[in-house]
Design a protein around this motif. Structure first.
Motif, PDB file in Angstrom:
ATOM      1  N   ALA A 216      -3.929   3.202  -5.814  1.00 17.40           N
ATOM      2  CA  ALA A 216      -2.944   3.363  -6.038  1.00 17.40           C
ATOM      3  C   ALA A 216      -2.869   5.357  -5.382  1.00 17.40           C
ATOM      4  N   ARG A 217      -3.781   5.428  -5.169  1.00 18.96           N
ATOM      5  CA  ARG A 217      -4.334   7.150  -4.698  1.00 18.96           C
ATOM      6  C   ARG A 217      -3.989   6.780  -2.830  1.00 18.96           C
ATOM      7  N   GLY A 218      -4.363   5.521  -2.733  1.00 19.28           N
ATOM      8  CA  GLY A 218      -4.490   5.897  -1.441  1.00 19.28           C
ATOM      9  C   GLY A 218      -5.591   5.616  -0.761  1.00 19.28           C
TER      10      GLY A 218
ATOM     11  N   ILE B 212       3.997   1.099  -5.497  1.00 20.07           N
ATOM     12  CA  ILE B 212       3.379   0.685  -7.159  1.00 20.07           C
ATOM     13  C   ILE B 212       2.564  -0.709  -7.141  1.00 20.07           C
ATOM     14  N   VAL B 213       2.098  -1.013  -8.911  1.00 23.13           N
ATOM     15  CA  VAL B 213       0.721  -1.806  -8.517  1.00 23.13           C
ATOM     16  C   VAL B 213       1.412  -2.626  -9.513  1.00 23.13           C
ATOM     17  N   HIS B 214       0.847  -4.551  -8.695  1.00 24.55           N
ATOM     18  CA  HIS B 214       1.735  -5.056  -9.231  1.00 24.55           C
ATOM     19  C   HIS B 214       0.693  -6.018  -9.727  1.00 24.55           C
ATOM     20  N   LEU B 215       1.199  -6.135 -11.404  1.00 19.35           N
ATOM     21  CA  LEU B 215       0.493  -6.883 -11.448  1.00 19.35           C
ATOM     22  C   LEU B 215       0.791  -7.749 -12.847  1.00 19.35           C
TER      23      LEU B 215
ATOM     24  N   HIS C  28       8.177  -5.682   7.277  1.00 19.02           N
ATOM     25  CA  HIS C  28       9.225  -4.667   6.708  1.00 19.02           C
ATOM     26  C   HIS C  28       7.310  -3.035   7.785  1.00 19.02           C
ATOM     27  N   PRO C  29       7.220  -2.996   8.820  1.00 15.52           N
ATOM     28  CA  PRO C  29       6.296  -2.224   8.828  1.00 15.52           C
ATOM     29  C   PRO C  29       6.412  -1.206   8.097  1.00 15.52           C
ATOM     30  N   GLY C  30       7.063  -0.391   7.723  1.00 17.11           N
ATOM     31  CA  GLY C  30       6.912   0.957   7.705  1.00 17.11           C
ATOM     32  C   GLY C  30       5.855   1.162   5.153  1.00 17.11           C
ATOM     33  N   LEU C  31       5.918  -0.639   5.266  1.00 13.73           N
ATOM     34  CA  LEU C  31       5.160  -0.477   3.695  1.00 13.73           C
ATOM     35  C   LEU C  31       4.043  -1.373   4.002  1.00 13.73           C
ATOM     36  N   GLU C  32       3.262  -0.360   3.267  1.00 13.34           N
ATOM     37  CA  GLU C  32       1.676  -0.590   2.841  1.00 13.34           C
ATOM     38  C   GLU C  32       1.410  -1.321   1.949  1.00 13.34           C
ATOM     39  N   VAL C  33       0.350  -2.254   2.137  1.00 12.46           N
ATOM     40  CA  VAL C  33       0.258  -3.652   1.443  1.00 12.46           C
ATOM     41  C   VAL C  33      -1.262  -3.310   1.321  1.00 12.46           C
ATOM     42  N   THR C  34      -1.746  -2.726   0.133  1.00 13.81           N
ATOM     43  CA  THR C  34      -3.269  -2.803   0.183  1.00 13.81           C
ATOM     44  C   THR C  34      -3.920  -4.528  -1.385  1.00 13.81           C
ATOM     45  N   VAL C  35      -4.519  -5.120  -0.820  1.00  9.54           N
ATOM     46  CA  VAL C  35      -4.889  -6.383  -2.068  1.00  9.54           C
ATOM     47  C   VAL C  35      -5.831  -5.811  -2.062  1.00  9.54           C
ATOM     48  N   LEU C  36      -6.222  -5.967  -4.193  1.00 10.60           N
ATOM     49  CA  LEU C  36      -7.906  -6.045  -3.525  1.00 10.60           C
ATOM     50  C   LEU C  36      -8.509  -7.968  -4.317  1.00 10.60           C
TER      51      LEU C  36
ATOM     52  N   VAL D 256       9.275  -8.254  -5.240  1.00 13.53           N
ATOM     53  CA  VAL D 256       8.691  -6.725  -5.490  1.00 13.53           C
ATOM     54  C   VAL D 256       8.307  -6.242  -4.469  1.00 13.53           C
ATOM     55  N   LEU D 257       7.541  -7.257  -3.215  1.00 20.12           N
ATOM     56  CA  LEU D 257       7.316  -7.140  -1.997  1.00 20.12           C
ATOM     57  C   LEU D 257       8.956  -6.267  -0.712  1.00 20.12           C
ATOM     58  N   THR D 258       9.964  -7.072  -1.474  1.00 17.36           N
ATOM     59  CA  THR D 258      11.225  -7.396  -1.085  1.00 17.36           C
ATOM     60  C   THR D 258      11.934  -5.361  -1.738  1.00 17.36           C
ATOM     61  N   ALA D 259      12.308  -5.685  -2.850  1.00 16.47           N
ATOM     62  CA  ALA D 259      12.630  -4.613  -3.718  1.00 16.47           C
ATOM     63  C   ALA D 259      11.622  -3.120  -2.864  1.00 16.47           C
ATOM     64  N   SER D 260      10.768  -3.243  -3.650  1.00 17.27           N
ATOM     65  CA  SER D 260      10.499  -1.871  -2.876  1.00 17.27           C
ATOM     66  C   SER D 260      10.407  -1.736  -0.959  1.00 17.27           C
ATOM     67  N   ALA D 261      10.400  -2.895  -0.671  1.00 20.63           N
ATOM     68  CA  ALA D 261      10.781  -2.774   1.164  1.00 20.63           C
ATOM     69  C   ALA D 261      12.151  -1.517   1.102  1.00 20.63           C
ATOM     70  N   ALA D 262      12.882  -2.666   0.469  1.00 21.99           N
ATOM     71  CA  ALA D 262      14.597  -1.812   0.538  1.00 21.99           C
ATOM     72  C   ALA D 262      14.508  -0.016  -0.147  1.00 21.99           C
ATOM     73  N   ALA D 263      14.081  -0.275  -1.461  1.00 22.00           N
ATOM     74  CA  ALA D 263      13.735   1.105  -2.148  1.00 22.00           C
ATOM     75  C   ALA D 263      12.785   2.181  -1.226  1.00 22.00           C
ATOM     76  N   ARG D 264      12.120   1.844   0.074  1.00 16.95           N
ATOM     77  CA  ARG D 264      11.484   2.790   0.128  1.00 16.95           C
ATOM     78  C   ARG D 264      10.005   3.144  -0.244  1.00 16.95           C
ATOM     79  N   VAL D 265       9.493   2.107  -1.312  1.00 18.96           N
ATOM     80  CA  VAL D 265       8.726   2.202  -1.507  1.00 18.96           C
ATOM     81  C   VAL D 265       7.398   2.195  -0.832  1.00 18.96           C
ATOM     82  N   ARG D 266       6.895   3.980  -1.043  1.00 19.09           N
ATOM     83  CA  ARG D 266       5.032   3.591   0.035  1.00 19.09           C
ATOM     84  C   ARG D 266       4.781   2.845   0.341  1.00 19.09           C
ATOM     85  N   ARG D 267       3.382   2.550  -0.682  1.00 18.79           N
ATOM     86  CA  ARG D 267       2.836   1.820  -1.002  1.00 18.79           C
ATOM     87  C   ARG D 267       2.900   0.823  -2.099  1.00 18.79           C
TER      88      ARG D 267
END
Length: 357
Positions: free
Chosen positions: A221-223, A74-77, A164-172, A101-112
């Motif tokens: 987004a592509r990691g 998810i790219v949150h804009l 949520h250690p399984g969630l990757e967060v990238t900050v631009l 967005v962060l909480t829902a992403s962790a719950a839905a097992r979003v990777r990044r």
């Protein structure tokens, strides 16, 4: 027989705030990419990019997790960063949106999750390194302005990484963003009749064009890039170059007088932004884009080209102390404000001369 290795499954990417602005620009790029299996657009209303799969929902809705169960990235804009927005309402929206967005992403097992804040979080100060490394300390002052929102959002991201250690967060963290539709404290600075400077210090100007921010978001987004990522044109412009390109002259005041006056004007409701925002037009906050550079990314806009477009996009309006005014009203008010500031500077100089006698 040894089974042949299968090509990794292409991810599904979602963009929030996809109907307009930066979200719409990124969405248009992603739908033409072969790197994603599907592109999902999330907004409160349906936009015009038909190739995307649209899901109409407010990103603050607690049910968001149910709508992103098939998403990998998810790219949150989605956010409100308008200079004239009510500070309390703006912050409430931005923090609730990022938190959901962060909480829902962790719950839905979003990777990044990819977030966009600003290089402003480093703070603007006369002693700043030029450029600042991406791992420099976050030293901006928390306040009621947009910078305060960015600081709070980054704090949410750090807490999410711990929870949520399984969630990757990238900050631009982009430099001063410019391009069609961009309206910030920085762009409004160049709508003023004169360029404010602080005695003894000269700013360095680094810009980030929307096109380059979109291409950097694509990589995130592509990691290809992860962690904290600075985004901006190479190098910077000196104050003298900015004045020559814009045709605007500077006026110089002591730091104490500048920020004290700005704080009083903000307290009286005359200026929309807090005095701390003024730091970003008088002190340097240039960022080194090392992670993107190492990934092979190159900005398509130079600082000079981006600044020239900023000048071309200026509306037929004049900005005085950060507030836009109708053209007819501004003709008188801008001139009066300039005379008042120059007069104030003259009084200060006169007082100092008397003290020396």
């Amino acid at each position: 027989m040894v089974p042949t290795s299968k090509r990794p499954r292409q991810p599904v990417v979602a963009v929030t705030g996809a109907a307009s602005g930066l979200g719409r620009e990124l969405l248009a790029r992603l739908v033409s990419s072969a790197d994603f299996r599907r592109v999902v657009a999330i907004d409160e209303e349906r936009g015009d990019v038909r190739e995307a799969t649209w899901r109409v929902i407010d990103v603050r809705d607690p049910l968001l997790a149910n709508r992103i169960s098939d998403i990998d990235v998810i790219v949150h804009l989605a956010g409100d960063y308008a200079v004239d927005s009510d500070p309390r309402e703006r912050r409430a929206y931005n923090l609730r949106a990022a938190q959901t967005v962060l909480t829902a992403s962790a719950a839905a097992r979003v990777r990044r999750v990819v977030l966009v804040t600003s290089a402003m979080v480093y703070g603007a100060a006369p002693e700043n390194d030029v450029p600042l490394p991406e791992d420099a300390a976050v030293a901006a002052e928390p306040d009621t302005g947009v910078v305060g929102d960015y600081l709070e959002i980054e704090a949410l991201a750090r807490r999410s990484l711990r929870s949520h250690p399984g969630l990757e967060v990238t900050v631009l963290r982009p430099a001063a963003v410019v391009g069609p539709g961009v309206d910030t404290v920085i762009t409004r600075h160049f709508e003023s009749p004169r360029l404010l400077t602080v005695k003894g210090c000269s700013p360095r100007w680094q810009f980030c064009h929307l096109d380059d921010l979109v291409s950097a978001l694509d990589l995130a987004a592509r990691g290809v890039v992860t962690g904290v990522v600075g985004v901006g044109s190479d190098g910077w412009l000196e104050q003298e170059q900015v004045e020559e390109l814009s045709g605007l002259r500077r006026f110089e005041l002591p730091a104490g007088l500048t920020f004290g006056t700005a704080q009083r004007l903000h307290r009286l409701g005359i200026t929309p932004a807090p005095a701390t925002d003024l730091h970003y037009v008088v002190y340097p906050w240039v960022v080194d884009c090392a992670r993107l550079r190492e990934a092979g990314w190159k900005p398509s806009w130079t600082n000079e080209a981006a600044f020239r477009q900023l000048l071309e996009l200026r509306e037929k309006a004049t900005t005085v102390v950060g507030r836009r005014l109708p053209v007819k009203e501004a003709t008188l008010t801008a001139a009066g404000a300039t005379v008042a500031v120059i007069g104030t500077a003259a009084i200060v100089r006169q007082v100092r001369r008397k003290r020396r006698q």
